[in-house]
Scaffold this motif. Sequence first.
Motif, short mmCIF file in Angstrom:
data_model
loop_
_atom_site.label_atom_id
_atom_site.label_comp_id
_atom_site.label_asym_id
_atom_site.label_seq_id
_atom_site.Cartn_x
_atom_site.Cartn_y
_atom_site.Cartn_z
N SER A 145 0.85 -1.19 0.00
CA SER A 145 0.00 0.00 0.00
C SER A 145 0.88 1.24 0.00
O SER A 145 1.87 1.30 0.74
CB SER A 145 -0.92 0.03 1.23
OG SER A 145 -1.72 -1.12 1.29
N SER A 146 0.51 2.23 -0.81
CA SER A 146 1.31 3.44 -0.90
C SER A 146 0.38 4.65 -1.03
O SER A 146 -0.85 4.52 -1.02
CB SER A 146 2.27 3.35 -2.09
OG SER A 146 3.23 4.39 -2.05
N MET A 147 1.00 5.83 -1.15
CA MET A 147 0.24 7.08 -1.22
C MET A 147 0.61 7.84 -2.49
O MET A 147 1.78 7.99 -2.83
CB MET A 147 0.53 7.94 0.01
CG MET A 147 -0.25 9.26 0.07
SD MET A 147 0.50 10.63 -0.88
CE MET A 147 2.03 10.91 0.03
N TYR A 148 -0.43 8.30 -3.21
CA TYR A 148 -0.23 9.18 -4.36
C TYR A 148 -1.31 10.25 -4.32
O TYR A 148 -2.51 9.94 -4.40
CB TYR A 148 -0.32 8.39 -5.67
CG TYR A 148 -0.04 9.24 -6.90
CD1 TYR A 148 1.24 9.29 -7.45
CD2 TYR A 148 -1.05 9.98 -7.50
CE1 TYR A 148 1.51 10.07 -8.56
CE2 TYR A 148 -0.79 10.76 -8.61
CZ TYR A 148 0.47 10.80 -9.14
OH TYR A 148 0.75 11.57 -10.25
N TRP A 149 -0.88 11.49 -4.17
CA TRP A 149 -1.82 12.60 -4.18
C TRP A 149 -1.81 13.28 -5.56
O TRP A 149 -2.80 13.28 -6.26
CB TRP A 149 -1.49 13.58 -3.06
CG TRP A 149 -2.51 14.68 -2.89
CD1 TRP A 149 -3.77 14.73 -3.42
CD2 TRP A 149 -2.35 15.88 -2.14
NE1 TRP A 149 -4.41 15.89 -3.05
CE2 TRP A 149 -3.55 16.61 -2.25
CE3 TRP A 149 -1.31 16.41 -1.35
CZ2 TRP A 149 -3.74 17.85 -1.63
CZ3 TRP A 149 -1.50 17.63 -0.72
CH2 TRP A 149 -2.69 18.35 -0.86
N HIS A 204 -3.58 9.39 3.90
CA HIS A 204 -3.85 7.96 3.86
C HIS A 204 -3.24 7.31 2.62
O HIS A 204 -3.19 7.92 1.54
CB HIS A 204 -5.36 7.70 3.89
CG HIS A 204 -6.07 8.28 5.06
ND1 HIS A 204 -5.86 7.84 6.35
CD2 HIS A 204 -6.97 9.31 5.14
CE1 HIS A 204 -6.61 8.54 7.18
NE2 HIS A 204 -7.29 9.44 6.48
N ASP A 205 -2.86 6.05 2.77
CA ASP A 205 -2.46 5.27 1.61
C ASP A 205 -3.67 5.05 0.71
O ASP A 205 -4.75 4.68 1.19
CB ASP A 205 -1.90 3.92 2.04
CG ASP A 205 -0.50 4.03 2.62
OD1 ASP A 205 0.08 5.13 2.56
OD2 ASP A 205 0.01 3.03 3.15
N ASN A 206 -3.52 5.27 -0.58
CA ASN A 206 -4.65 5.16 -1.50
C ASN A 206 -4.31 4.39 -2.78
O ASN A 206 -5.07 4.41 -3.74
CB ASN A 206 -5.17 6.56 -1.88
CG ASN A 206 -4.14 7.38 -2.63
OD1 ASN A 206 -2.97 7.40 -2.27
ND2 ASN A 206 -4.56 8.05 -3.68
N ALA A 229 -7.96 10.76 -3.84
CA ALA A 229 -7.42 11.37 -2.62
C ALA A 229 -7.42 12.88 -2.76
O ALA A 229 -7.22 13.42 -3.85
CB ALA A 229 -6.00 10.87 -2.35
N GLU A 232 -2.59 13.92 1.63
CA GLU A 232 -1.51 12.94 1.67
C GLU A 232 -1.55 12.09 2.93
O GLU A 232 -0.56 11.42 3.26
CB GLU A 232 -0.16 13.66 1.59
CG GLU A 232 0.08 14.61 2.75
CD GLU A 232 1.19 15.61 2.51
OE1 GLU A 232 2.36 15.19 2.48
OE2 GLU A 232 0.87 16.81 2.36
N HIS A 253 3.87 12.30 -3.36
CA HIS A 253 3.57 10.88 -3.46
C HIS A 253 4.71 10.06 -2.87
O HIS A 253 5.87 10.48 -2.85
CB HIS A 253 3.30 10.44 -4.90
CG HIS A 253 4.33 10.90 -5.91
ND1 HIS A 253 5.60 10.37 -5.99
CD2 HIS A 253 4.27 11.85 -6.89
CE1 HIS A 253 6.26 10.95 -6.97
NE2 HIS A 253 5.49 11.86 -7.53
N ASP A 254 4.36 8.88 -2.38
CA ASP A 254 5.35 7.89 -1.94
C ASP A 254 5.81 7.01 -3.09
O ASP A 254 6.89 6.42 -3.02
CB ASP A 254 4.77 6.98 -0.84
CG ASP A 254 4.63 7.69 0.50
OD1 ASP A 254 5.31 8.71 0.71
OD2 ASP A 254 3.84 7.22 1.34
#
Length: 504
Positions: free
Chosen positions: A247-251, A357-359, A352, A355, A268-269
Amino acid sequence: MFSSLAYGQLWEREDVTFERIDAKAKELAAAPYAAPDKESLPDWMKNLSYDQYRDIRFVPERALWAAENLPFRAMLFHPGYNYREQVTINEFTDTHQQRVRLAEAFFNYGPLITNRGELPQDAGFAGFRLHAPLNRGDYFDELVAFQGASYWRALGKGQRYGISARGIAVDTGAEGVDEEFPLFREFWLRKPVPEDKAAMLFGLLDGPSYTGAYGFIIQPGEDTVMTVRVVLYPRKAVKRLGLAPMSSMYWFGENSRRRFDDFRPEVHDSDGLSIKMGTGERIWRPVTNDSGKLEFSFFPMAKCEGFGLLQRDRRFAAYEDGEAAYDKRPSLWIEPTSEWGEGKVMLMEIPATNEIHDNVVALWEPVRTPQPGERLEFSYKQHWTMSEDPAHAGGHVVATRTGLHDWQPEQRTVAVEFAGGPLEKWEGDPPQAQVTAVGEAGEKIKIQGVAVQPLPEGRWRVAFQIAPAAEGGKLADVGPQELRCSLKKGEDFLTETWAYRIIP
C-alpha cells in the motif's frame, strides 16, 4: 544491566522452527475464528489521543539484546490508541524461547500521559521494530517495523519510511464484500549472535478467512532485502486473494491534471507500478489520480518475474519538501522465489484530496484461489530500494506529462520520457516510437503527430496527440483510453512498455 527475569520472563526449552509455526497455523484454521477483544485494554489506554500515544516512548537502553551489544536490537510498541489488538512477542534461540511481557520499565511515559493506570496482567504489545547500524556503525537505526494488522515497513540506507507491505490482502476492492484485515497474533524473534548479518523472525497470522505462517530473513544494506516464506490455510472461500500486497500514497504528480492548492510540485510515496513478466516484457504504469473515482488495472500473465510500486523521481526539486523527504521514500520490488503460477498483477487507485492515507494498492492475484482444507505455500524477496529500475529494464520511463491547449480543445498532447540502457550513449538515427491504443475503445481515437526528441541528461521524449477518430468528435465523448508506448530499433525493444489510462 537489563535482566529479562526482572520483568517476568523465563526461558523455556523449546525448538522454534518454521514447521512449528506452520503447524500452529493449520491447527488455528481448523477452529472457528475468534476476533481479538478490542475492549480488553483499560480505558486510559483505549482513550489515548494521537499525541498522547506518541508521548509513550520505548527506552532504547531497554531494547532486547542492547546490553549484549549484538548486531540487532528489538524495541516494542505500547498497546493503546488505535492499536488495541494485542500481539504476543516471543524471543527464541536455537534451543529455548521466552515470552516478552509488557512492563512499565520498557517505556518512558511523557507529560501528556496524565491519567495513567496500571498495566493489565498478561497484556501483549502493539507490535515491534528492529534496529541495526544501517547508516553508520555507531548508531542503531530503525530497520523494520511491524505494527497494525499484518502491515510492516522497512528501510534501506538513507531511506525514509513510506510504502507499506502486508501479509495478505483479502477481498481488496472486490465487489459486494468488505475487505478483511487479518492480523499477526504472535511473533517469534530470533536472538542474534555476534556474527549475524541478517535478522530472523516468524509470525502467526489469523483472520476470518485465512491463517498463515510467515518466516522473515531481513538483510540490511543499501537495499534492505527481506526473504519471506508463507504458508496459508483458508477457513472459507473469498472473492479475491492478494499475495505480496503493498500500500502506498499518491496525491498528485507531474502527470496529474487535477491540481491542488499546495506549495509542492508533487506529493507521493510512489509514482508508478513496475512489472516484469515471464515473457521478458517489462511494463511501467504511472499512478494517477485524475478520474475522481476508484480505478482498477489488471495485468494478466502466465508467469510473474516481479512487480512493485516504485518512487522513480529522486530529485528534491520534484517535491520541495525537506520534512516529508519524498525523494528518499523507498520503492518496494517483489521478486518471486517459488513458482507462483498463472495470475495477474492488480493496481487499485483510490481518489485522494490529501496525503494522509495510503490510496494505492498493488498485489498478485493467483488465477485460482485456494479452498478450505487446502494449503498454499509460496515465497518471495522484498527489495526496499532507491533504484529507478529494480526490474533491470534497461531503457525505462522517467516521466509522463500530458496537457490540453485552449486553441486545440479536442487534441490532448502526451509526452513520455525514457532513459537508461542503450539510450545512454545513443548514436545515429533516433529510436523508433511505437504508440498504440488497446481495446475496443481505441477505435474512438486517432494517434497523430508522433515525434521522438533527444533531451538533456540522456533522455528521449516521445510526444504525440490523441484526438477523436470521428470528424468533429469530442474528446469528452470517447471515454477512457488505454495507451501503450515504447522505443524500438527495428524489431528490438529498447525500453519497457509505458502503459497508461488517459481520461480525455
